[in-house]
Design a protein around this motif. Sequence first.
Motif, short mmCIF file in Angstrom:
data_model
loop_
_atom_site.label_atom_id
_atom_site.label_comp_id
_atom_site.label_asym_id
_atom_site.label_seq_id
_atom_site.Cartn_x
_atom_site.Cartn_y
_atom_site.Cartn_z
N LEU A 485 0.81 -1.02 -0.03
CA LEU A 485 -0.02 -0.23 0.07
C LEU A 485 0.86 1.32 -0.22
O LEU A 485 0.30 2.34 -0.40
N ASP A 486 2.06 1.19 0.49
CA ASP A 486 3.12 2.30 0.41
C ASP A 486 3.24 2.78 -1.02
O ASP A 486 3.53 3.86 -1.26
N ASN A 487 3.27 1.86 -1.81
CA ASN A 487 3.37 1.95 -3.38
C ASN A 487 2.20 2.68 -3.76
O ASN A 487 2.41 3.67 -4.79
N VAL A 488 1.07 2.44 -3.48
CA VAL A 488 -0.32 3.20 -3.78
C VAL A 488 -0.19 4.61 -3.45
O VAL A 488 -0.43 5.39 -4.06
N VAL A 489 0.36 4.56 -2.22
CA VAL A 489 0.27 6.19 -1.53
C VAL A 489 1.34 6.90 -2.54
O VAL A 489 1.14 8.07 -2.86
N ALA A 490 2.52 6.15 -2.76
CA ALA A 490 3.69 7.09 -3.54
C ALA A 490 2.81 7.49 -5.16
O ALA A 490 3.21 8.53 -5.59
N VAL A 491 2.21 6.75 -5.79
CA VAL A 491 1.34 6.76 -6.97
C VAL A 491 0.39 7.89 -6.76
O VAL A 491 0.51 8.82 -7.61
N MET A 492 -0.26 7.87 -5.65
CA MET A 492 -1.48 8.84 -5.45
C MET A 492 -0.73 10.19 -5.20
O MET A 492 -1.40 11.30 -5.72
N LYS A 493 0.54 10.25 -4.58
CA LYS A 493 0.96 11.57 -4.23
C LYS A 493 1.63 12.23 -5.40
O LYS A 493 1.68 13.48 -5.68
N GLN A 494 2.26 11.34 -6.43
CA GLN A 494 2.66 11.84 -7.72
C GLN A 494 1.70 12.23 -8.69
O GLN A 494 2.16 12.94 -9.64
N ASN A 495 0.60 11.87 -8.43
CA ASN A 495 -0.49 12.18 -9.50
C ASN A 495 -1.67 12.74 -8.72
O ASN A 495 -2.83 11.90 -8.37
N PRO A 496 -1.66 14.10 -8.58
CA PRO A 496 -2.94 14.57 -7.71
C PRO A 496 -4.14 14.48 -8.16
O PRO A 496 -5.19 14.73 -7.64
N SER A 497 -4.49 14.37 -9.58
CA SER A 497 -5.62 14.33 -10.32
C SER A 497 -6.08 12.86 -10.31
O SER A 497 -7.19 12.66 -10.90
N LEU A 498 -5.49 11.99 -9.68
CA LEU A 498 -5.89 10.66 -9.72
C LEU A 498 -7.02 10.28 -8.61
O LEU A 498 -6.88 10.48 -7.41
N ARG A 499 -8.01 9.56 -9.03
CA ARG A 499 -8.96 9.07 -8.04
C ARG A 499 -9.26 7.50 -8.42
O ARG A 499 -9.13 7.06 -9.65
N ILE A 500 -9.26 6.81 -7.46
CA ILE A 500 -9.46 5.26 -7.49
C ILE A 500 -10.47 4.45 -7.00
O ILE A 500 -11.10 5.33 -5.83
N GLU A 501 -11.08 3.43 -7.02
CA GLU A 501 -12.02 2.76 -6.23
C GLU A 501 -10.71 1.54 -6.03
O GLU A 501 -10.22 0.98 -6.86
N LEU A 502 -10.73 1.23 -4.81
CA LEU A 502 -9.89 0.10 -4.27
C LEU A 502 -10.82 -1.04 -3.59
O LEU A 502 -11.83 -0.68 -2.53
N SER A 503 -11.03 -2.25 -4.32
CA SER A 503 -11.74 -3.25 -4.14
C SER A 503 -11.21 -4.41 -3.36
O SER A 503 -9.85 -4.69 -3.88
N SER A 504 -12.07 -5.18 -2.79
CA SER A 504 -11.69 -6.38 -2.13
C SER A 504 -12.33 -7.31 -2.58
O SER A 504 -13.61 -7.18 -2.67
N HIS A 505 -11.87 -8.69 -2.76
CA HIS A 505 -12.49 -9.64 -3.40
C HIS A 505 -12.20 -10.83 -2.66
O HIS A 505 -11.26 -11.29 -2.30
#
Length: 580
Positions: A485-505
């Motif tokens: 999830l730290d990787n996801v945090v880094a991606v979100m911070k580098q791309n401030p326009s990014l919105r995501i759905e995080l889903s669990s299955h």
Amino acid sequence: MLFGITLFAFAQEGQKGDLQIGVQGGASLPIRNYKTLGEAKTGFYSGLFIDKYFNGNRFGLGVDARYIRNDLSKMDSFHFENGHISTLYKNSSRFQDYLFTIGPSYRFARDRFHIEAYVRGGIMMQYFPAYERTLTYSDTRGTYDYIIKATENDVTNKANSWAGLGGLRFNYKLNTNLALFAHMDYVQSFGTKFGNEPSRFVVKESVPTTNPIATSTTIKGYLDHYEEVPAVKNTLHQTVHAGVGIKYIFSRSKPENVALIAPGNDRYDEVVKAKVEAKDIQIMVRDKQTDLALSGVIVSIEGLNTDEKSTTDANGLASKLVGVKSGVYRIVGEKNGVKTPLLTLTDADFGTNSNVIFKEIFHDDPRFTLIGETFDCTLERNLSHINTVLTNSGTRMNSSQISDAEGKFIYQLDAHSDFTVMANQKGQYSQTEIVTTKGLDRGQTLYVTLKLGVCELEKDGTWILKNILYDFDKSNIRSDAALVLDNVVAVMKQNPSLRIELSSHTDSRGDGNYNLKLSQRRADAAVAYLTNNGIDKSRLIAKGYGESRLINACGNGVDCSEEQHQENRRTEIKVLDYVK
């Protein structure tokens, strides 16, 4: 005889090796009985030395001459109620010594620095102080004097003894011939006699009883405070010397030209050169742990008008030096901050019949080498200049590196450790790959390889987060899942326009409603982790789908393997909105 051998060695013109002459001086620190019984204070010494090194400049023979002086710790008169203790010094209140020694030396050199270890043995000419310490007291019967400590050497206060020293000298060469140094060594005399004459400093001292004399003491009798029979004690010379100095180095080599005169001729014959032909130097570097040829090692060769650096190729070979003249050359390799042991070539290496001097040096780095490649996950071709991040899973220490023009990157991995690797590049993302050295034998394995896929961020794009796991029937974020999830945090911070759905299955096993609630709790926990690490909650949606979106045929009642069920137990990210 030993001094004669040294002078003979110094006189050999054809003997290779340096001759050095130095002067030195510093502090002389008395220790043990020499300080306590001898009452010697910290003093000084000065002197000179000569060392002759032989072929290779490693081993040599040296002589050392020193003047040593340690003053006495003079005792002031001590007064008590009915008397005093005073000391009468009969000559110069100091120890003076002249030390002459000879012995072997060893030198280890690296660039301008070199360390010398030496051991010497020889003769010490000693000049001792002479004094008497007297106890004086008075009572109704009269005044009494008792000598409680006095030196016992003969009237000349001179003595000779065997002596030795050993120590280390730390040198820095200012140029080819001149060097500064600091050194420390230990000096001690030996034996009780020299030539049938006493060789130690001797005192006769009254032994105090358990009733010491204080300023308030009124002495009634000498034997109330001292034993009746005095003790005769002696001490060796024992000092530690610490000092600095300067030395001059004469480089020695065999003469190259020899003129011959033919008997009966009226002219000189042609000069015959006794020279060693120039040769090529080829260096190969191997990994000490596996004996494999090692590429990427920077090899430095310094010597006679030579200062060359080159990098070893895939066969472990540095660039060959051609037509190198006979002399002393220092060779060392370096890779990833670790150097090989120093290799020294001398004239002896040039005296062989081969035209090439071939030498192997060994690089000893206990770490494993990770060789990775960043590649386009769609076109499956290598991508250059991608920033990568390596994280030690145990220590959480990070290091980063940008892949080169061929998309390659290299990290050094500690043994018995787990690591994660990811790309950290604006507009792109990668999976969090796991690399481990646990279970690997460094004696069998040097390289670990990895291909790191890098994908473009785009609206409606989806990807499955690899290596994010939950404990059975739980939704809390484990430490290994946090690294992903730290990787996801880094991606979100580098791309401030990014919105995501995080889903669990989940997989299809178990109750469907329960699976739906469990997956929602897991998605909520993952989103909470992102918000706690600085991501605005408005950019995130948590969604649990339970077993409603299986990615294979393993539905209810279908017999599937654990690996097939694992495919369905996943965490996905979907890009809801993104502007480049």
